[in-house]
Each structure stands twice: as C-alpha cells, then as structure tokens.
Design an enzyme around this catalytic site. Structure first.
Site, PDB file in Angstrom:
ATOM      1  N   ASP A 182      -1.853  -1.857  10.169  1.00  0.00           N
ATOM      2  CA  ASP A 182      -2.096  -1.760   8.725  1.00  0.00           C
ATOM      3  C   ASP A 182      -2.761  -3.013   8.151  1.00  0.00           C
ATOM      4  O   ASP A 182      -3.123  -3.032   6.976  1.00  0.00           O
ATOM      5  CB  ASP A 182      -0.767  -1.556   7.969  1.00  0.00           C
ATOM      6  N   LYS A 213       0.854  -1.208   0.000  1.00  0.00           N
ATOM      7  CA  LYS A 213       0.000   0.000   0.000  1.00  0.00           C
ATOM      8  C   LYS A 213       0.879   1.244   0.000  1.00  0.00           C
ATOM      9  O   LYS A 213       2.050   1.205   0.400  1.00  0.00           O
ATOM     10  CB  LYS A 213      -0.946   0.032   1.213  1.00  0.00           C
TER      11      LYS A 213
HETATM   12  O1  C5P Z   1       0.298  -1.569  15.197  1.00  0.00           O
HETATM   13  P1  C5P Z   1       1.741  -1.646  14.772  1.00  0.00           P
HETATM   14  O2  C5P Z   1       2.466  -2.778  15.430  1.00  0.00           O
HETATM   15  O3  C5P Z   1       1.896  -1.631  13.291  1.00  0.00           O
HETATM   16  O4  C5P Z   1       2.403  -0.282  15.292  1.00  0.00           O
HETATM   17  C1  C5P Z   1       3.781  -0.157  15.502  1.00  0.00           C
HETATM   18  C2  C5P Z   1       4.048   1.009  16.441  1.00  0.00           C
HETATM   19  O5  C5P Z   1       3.737   2.243  15.783  1.00  0.00           O
HETATM   20  C3  C5P Z   1       3.202   1.036  17.693  1.00  0.00           C
HETATM   21  O6  C5P Z   1       3.804   0.308  18.728  1.00  0.00           O
HETATM   22  C4  C5P Z   1       3.163   2.519  18.044  1.00  0.00           C
HETATM   23  O7  C5P Z   1       4.342   2.924  18.678  1.00  0.00           O
HETATM   24  C5  C5P Z   1       3.145   3.171  16.689  1.00  0.00           C
HETATM   25  N1  C5P Z   1       1.794   3.509  16.231  1.00  0.00           N
HETATM   26  C6  C5P Z   1       1.130   4.608  16.773  1.00  0.00           C
HETATM   27  N2  C5P Z   1      -0.115   4.918  16.325  1.00  0.00           N
HETATM   28  C7  C5P Z   1      -0.700   4.188  15.348  1.00  0.00           C
HETATM   29  C8  C5P Z   1      -0.052   3.087  14.765  1.00  0.00           C
HETATM   30  C9  C5P Z   1       1.203   2.762  15.231  1.00  0.00           C
HETATM   31  O8  C5P Z   1       1.657   5.281  17.652  1.00  0.00           O
HETATM   32  N3  C5P Z   1      -1.898   4.556  14.908  1.00  0.00           N
END
Ligand code: C5P
Length: 285
Positions: free
Chosen positions: A134, A8
C-alpha cells in the site's frame, strides 16, 4: 520536519487471481482521506534511527514501517543519514486504513525533502514498493486505481467533495489469513470497478457510493461479518449514500453528501464503538 500521513480507504477491492509469488493480483479504487497521523522526522540522536509513537506496542526499531522506509530510501539513493521518527498516531492500526504504509510514505517524502534528492512522486512510490503493497499509493495519494499487488497505479478523477465516516470495530483481521480464505473462483459478488471510475469521471458521488464493494466481506467469519453488516446498516440508516469495508478490514466507512447526517452517524456509532472518525477526501500529494 513535520508532516501528515493520510490514511486511505478502498472505494472498491476486487481480487483477480492468486499469483505464483504468493501475492494476489488486485483491482482497487483507492482514496486518500484527511484522517492522518502527524510525523516529526529529525536527524537521529543515536547511531541508529528510532521510531517512537504514543502506542507502546508498535515496534520502535528497524521493524517499524517508517524506519523500513528510511532504510529503503538510503539504499535506493545512497543519500540521507539515520533519522528519528516520532509518530502521533491518529489512524487506528491493523484497521484496513494503511496507517503504517501512510507513515512509511510520509518518511519517504520527508527524506526526499531533507536530502534534496528531488525524486518525483513516481520514483518515491517505486522505492515504497519494497516496504509494503500500500505504500506506493500512500506516496501519491488522491484517488487512484491500484492493480497488481497494489503498486501499479493509475490516477483517477477525484472523489467529489463529501463527508466520510469511518468506524473500526474492536477486533483486528490478519491480512495474510484473510487472503488465505479467498478462493478466487468462488467469488460471487464483485464491485463495479468500471462503473465507479465512470461515476468519478462524471463527478457523481451517489453513483460512486452505490457501486462500492469489497470482496473480502464475503470471506469474513460469521460473527465478524455480522458486525461489519451492522455498521454498514447504521451508516446507511443515517443517510450514507453507500458504505463498505476498507482493505482487509475491519474498518467500515460511509460516504455522505450532507454534514448533519454524517455527524448524526458518528454520534450513533460512538454509542457502541470507540474508533469513529469524521473526515473527507484528501487530494494527490
Ligand atoms: O505487501 P504487504 O506486506 O502489505 O502484504 C502483506 C501480506 O498480504 C502479504 O504477505 C500477502 O500474504 C498478502 N497480500 C497478497 N496480495 C497482495 C497484497 C498482500 O496476497 N496484493
């Protein structure tokens, strides 16, 4: 079972607020692209499912997002056994292109088929939330507004047919670190999210392209900002209607209405960068 896992790009990325749970509330217009990993999902040879890929540094066991997705599917549905997932990686990793999340989403779709569970895309996306922010978008694909952590999805009018050039400079950016550099009150420049959605409704590619923006660009370290800016400038110089960084970077993409210009941009960027791809928008799954 063999299937493709589309990457994406973020046509827009805006950060609205920091939440109590450490995540950030986002507003992003996301677009699936035809650049994709190729996956083969088969019943596991051993007691535990393995993930294998042509990149030796990716985790092979339960920490691989593809295996996390298989586990999440089994936990949510009580269906399906262990699976081996073989991944031919074409999407660069740690690139802001959701390559790992795309693999996870593809495994959810594969398990839905293999087990005959018959879950709807929205039900699969809900399972994907546990694997990563994502993943729900990668399950649905197409063009969508993503809000909340990224899991609240509203399908949008599709991006008009176009050519997309993606270039990943040779460094990676830690997503949590980049979020920690953002002070929401100090964001000066924001994308015109409503304008992008209106341009999508109108089928106006140039209108989408000139309103794109990613607020992470403003918090990059100077030397990285300069590289991102140079790639954007090269894309525009070659005829892109607009260019922006995707996700938490460092990939940069440009939208073109003309194939010759897109190919010329690829040639020019390949003089300096290894990871340069020409692709197009991918529709909803
Ligand atoms: O959900 P994911 O593991 O992809 O997110 C990785 C990191 O990115 C999270 O631990 C957080 O620190 C940050 N994040 C965030 N807000 C979001 C998505 C991700 O702060 N909406």
């Amino acid at each position: 079972m063999e299937l493709l896992a589309n990457a994406k790009i973020n046509l827009t990325l805006d950060i609205l607020r920091k939440r109590e749970d450490g995540y950030h509330d986002l507003q992003m217009v996301m677009q699936a692209v035809t650049l994709a990993d190729a996956l083969t999902v088969t019943p596991a040879q051993g007691a535990e499912g393995q993930a294998s890929s042509d990149l030796h540094f990716l985790p092979t066991g339960g920490k691989n997002l593809a295996q996390m997705a298989a586990t999440a599917f089994r936990q949510a549905t009580g269906l399906g056994g262990e699976v081996d997932v073989s991944i031919q990686k074409r999407v660069p990793v740690c690139a802001g292109l959701a390559g790992g999340s795309a693999d996870a989403a593809a495994v959810l779709r594969a398990m839905n088929e293999l087990t005959g569970a018959g879950l709807s895309p929205n039900q699969l996306a809900k399972i994907g939330e546990r694997v990563g922010s994502d993943v729900p978008f990668c399950v649905l694909g197409g063009t969508a507004l993503a809000e909340g952590r990224g899991e609240l999805l509203t399908p949008l009018s599709p991006l008009p047919p176009c050519h997309i050039v993606i270039c990943k400079p040779p460094f990676s950016i830690s997503t949590p670190q980049l979020f920690s550099r953002v002070n929401v009150r100090k964001i000066v420049r924001r994308p015109d999210t409503a304008g992008v959605m209106a341009a999508l409704d109108a089928g106006d590619l140039a209108g989408v392209a000139r309103r794109m923006y990613n607020v992470f660009e403003d918090v990059l370290e100077r030397r990285r900002f300069d590289q991102i800016a140079a790639i954007k400038a090269a894309l525009i110089d070659c005829g892109a209607l607009g260019a922006s960084m995707s996700g938490s970077g460092p990939s940069v993409f440009g939208l073109f209405d003309d194939l010759d210009s897109a190919q010329a941009a690829c040639e020019r960027l390949r003089e300096s960068y290894r990871d340069v791809f020409l692709c197009g928008p991918a529709g909803a799954q």
